[in-house]
Write a protein that holds these residues in place. Sequence first.
Motif, PDB file in Angstrom:
ATOM      1  N   GLY A 270       0.781  -1.229   0.000  1.00 31.74           N
ATOM      2  CA  GLY A 270       0.000   0.000   0.000  1.00 31.74           C
ATOM      3  C   GLY A 270       0.813   1.279   0.000  1.00 31.74           C
ATOM      4  O   GLY A 270       0.346   2.309   0.484  1.00 31.74           O
ATOM      5  N   THR A 271       2.022   1.238  -0.582  1.00 36.09           N
ATOM      6  CA  THR A 271       2.865   2.429  -0.568  1.00 36.09           C
ATOM      7  C   THR A 271       3.227   2.936  -1.958  1.00 36.09           C
ATOM      8  O   THR A 271       3.938   3.922  -2.078  1.00 36.09           O
ATOM      9  N   LYS A 272       2.723   2.271  -3.006  1.00 32.84           N
ATOM     10  CA  LYS A 272       3.060   2.666  -4.374  1.00 32.84           C
ATOM     11  C   LYS A 272       1.876   3.268  -5.116  1.00 32.84           C
ATOM     12  O   LYS A 272       1.889   3.368  -6.345  1.00 32.84           O
ATOM     13  N   GLY A 273       0.839   3.639  -4.383  1.00 33.10           N
ATOM     14  CA  GLY A 273      -0.288   4.314  -5.004  1.00 33.10           C
ATOM     15  C   GLY A 273      -1.594   3.560  -4.973  1.00 33.10           C
ATOM     16  O   GLY A 273      -2.656   4.145  -5.186  1.00 33.10           O
ATOM     17  N   TYR A 274      -1.534   2.224  -4.745  1.00 30.39           N
ATOM     18  CA  TYR A 274      -2.802   1.486  -4.704  1.00 30.39           C
ATOM     19  C   TYR A 274      -3.565   1.785  -3.417  1.00 30.39           C
ATOM     20  O   TYR A 274      -4.764   2.030  -3.441  1.00 30.39           O
ATOM     21  N   GLY A 275      -2.850   1.754  -2.302  1.00 26.42           N
ATOM     22  CA  GLY A 275      -3.443   2.164  -1.039  1.00 26.42           C
ATOM     23  C   GLY A 275      -4.367   1.152  -0.412  1.00 26.42           C
ATOM     24  O   GLY A 275      -4.511   0.017  -0.872  1.00 26.42           O
ATOM     25  N   TYR A 276      -5.032   1.585   0.663  1.00 22.95           N
ATOM     26  CA  TYR A 276      -5.971   0.777   1.428  1.00 22.95           C
ATOM     27  C   TYR A 276      -7.162   1.630   1.855  1.00 22.95           C
ATOM     28  O   TYR A 276      -7.019   2.844   2.088  1.00 22.95           O
ATOM     29  N   PHE A 277      -8.308   0.987   1.972  1.00 24.17           N
ATOM     30  CA  PHE A 277      -9.421   1.603   2.700  1.00 24.17           C
ATOM     31  C   PHE A 277      -9.071   1.529   4.175  1.00 24.17           C
ATOM     32  O   PHE A 277      -8.803   0.453   4.708  1.00 24.17           O
ATOM     33  N   LEU A 278      -9.063   2.685   4.845  1.00 26.72           N
ATOM     34  CA  LEU A 278      -8.538   2.759   6.198  1.00 26.72           C
ATOM     35  C   LEU A 278      -9.638   2.866   7.248  1.00 26.72           C
ATOM     36  O   LEU A 278     -10.733   3.376   6.991  1.00 26.72           O
ATOM     37  N   SER A 279      -9.324   2.396   8.424  1.00 26.67           N
ATOM     38  CA  SER A 279     -10.158   2.631   9.597  1.00 26.67           C
ATOM     39  C   SER A 279      -9.985   4.080  10.032  1.00 26.67           C
ATOM     40  O   SER A 279      -8.855   4.578  10.107  1.00 26.67           O
ATOM     41  N   TYR A 280     -11.104   4.768  10.320  1.00 26.95           N
ATOM     42  CA  TYR A 280     -10.964   6.131  10.843  1.00 26.95           C
ATOM     43  C   TYR A 280     -10.495   6.101  12.286  1.00 26.95           C
ATOM     44  O   TYR A 280      -9.583   6.822  12.680  1.00 26.95           O
ATOM     45  N   GLY A 281     -11.122   5.268  13.089  1.00 32.03           N
ATOM     46  CA  GLY A 281     -10.771   5.201  14.496  1.00 32.03           C
ATOM     47  C   GLY A 281     -11.897   4.622  15.321  1.00 32.03           C
ATOM     48  O   GLY A 281     -12.747   3.874  14.811  1.00 32.03           O
ATOM     49  N   ASN A 282     -11.943   4.958  16.587  1.00 35.20           N
ATOM     50  CA  ASN A 282     -12.953   4.428  17.496  1.00 35.20           C
ATOM     51  C   ASN A 282     -13.450   5.514  18.433  1.00 35.20           C
ATOM     52  O   ASN A 282     -12.673   6.375  18.876  1.00 35.20           O
ATOM     53  N   MET A 283     -14.734   5.480  18.713  1.00 36.21           N
ATOM     54  CA  MET A 283     -15.292   6.266  19.803  1.00 36.21           C
ATOM     55  C   MET A 283     -15.444   5.337  21.002  1.00 36.21           C
ATOM     56  O   MET A 283     -15.993   4.241  20.881  1.00 36.21           O
TER      57      MET A 283
END
Length: 539
Positions: free
Chosen positions: A152-165
């Motif tokens: 995920g460092t050459k431009g394809y990437g990942y859908f990321l977790s925002y975080g937690n409440m």
Amino acid sequence: MKRKKRIISAILTLSMLLSTGRTIFALDNKVNDSKVTNNNKLRLWYDAPAEDSYNGWEKWSLPIGNGHMGASIFGGVEYERVQLNEKTLWSGGPSESRPNYNGGNIESNATVKVDGVDVPIMKAIQDAFARGDIATANSLCNKLTGVSDDAGTKGYGYFLSYGNMYLDFKDNIKADNVKNYVRDLDLYTAISSVNYDYNNVNYRREYFMSYPDNVMVTKLSASEKGKLSLDVRVEPDNTRGGGPNTNNGYSRTFDKTAKDGLITISGELDDNQMKFSSQTKVINSGGIITDLADGKVNVKDADEVIIITSIGTDYKNDYPKYRTGESDEDLEARVNKNIVEASKKGYDALIESHLSDYQGIFSRVDLDLGQTPSSMTTDKLLKKYNDGTAPETEQRDLEVMLFQYGRYLSIASSRDGSLPSNLQGIWAGGNNSPWHSDYHMNVNLQMNYWPSYSTNMAETALPLIDYIESLREPGRVTAEIYANIKSTDENKENGFMAHTQNTPFGWTAPGWSFDWGGLQQQYLGFYKMFGNTMSTLAM
């Protein structure tokens, strides 16, 4: 805009026509009150919290969503964890470190030498097959690939977790000491709740995600006044996570403050400089609230607490930059507007607009297989279904539940104005989801939308149609590189290519190994539903 108006009009007409069936399609778009209050019909429910782990998120947490944001409810007693997602929060794409980002295309693969002459790769493959040189053709096919980027460092990437409440409760309650614990998700209302008794007091939490107001709403109440004491905190997810992949592009920087009961987070992804912002407003009835220096909000001795959350990024599906151009202040103001307007409406008006919107879609279809509601929790019913010991009518109940749960997830993860639902809909329990939680067009993305037309919720497919449209411009670049198909000033739309693996950043290059996929069925389904509104869409 004109196209969407025609589509919405067609959807409303279609829903009226399809609602005349006796068994499958319900005539009334309003949910019968008895269905809402029946504690077992179309309700996933459990008698214990979800395990606070990636496995617990994946198997046991209860998802809610509005197409833009997603949340997963764990239902803890000593503390509550609510996993937060925002669908456009992706690493990858254009970046300061990738000024020449081009959607994963490998331009050096465009041609090969044949007898000392540069020949377009596709032409060379076709010629090899034509003369029966299968070995050469297969070898050349291996050049029909794009950039490989599992990390995920050459431009394809990942859908990321925002975080937690997190809700950290202050009454020294222990999970072993509560009685009558119930955690559920009501598919008729798209509301998740947690209920239990402790020291002769009933505690209740409700969660829903509003599409009309673009906020998540959390309500905490108790059967006696002054019984709610807790800290509210929001923690952006800056860890790799418990998923199976190796994502090295998840890190982010951010600031967090709490002022007047409002938790504000503003930050940026390190990989692609995408801006993100969230605000969480804590509103108390009774008791007092205090802003803490570490960005938390403390609530003490309240009668009732309402928490309103909104999240946004500066992503825009607009090739080639994929950004709105907003400043940090602009983005924060946009998110804050949702919070301010939702706070003014109040809980009753928020839930009313949520129910009107959600039930207007969900309640179009009623499936009758002769089922009877089970008194067992959903996990116990599933176990008995699998081992064949559940009563026949309760087996049908679980099957109807699964059918309607699929429709629920479609509504929760795909609404007009958002990206389409990805491999995990709109939910990610960490930053290293399998297959990047991307858009796989070999069949997976299409599977998300199989129920959209056939179960009378065609508007949930609009994000996919818009997404396919957005692939045309970057896809023309891919077509020129790999197939020597050029769009010119005279012929601006001479064809485009998109392949198995896709992201929100026009990654139309072939996959990391030789493979193919297609989305023609979605266009066909759209055309069958809406006819000449397809005229603005070019294949």
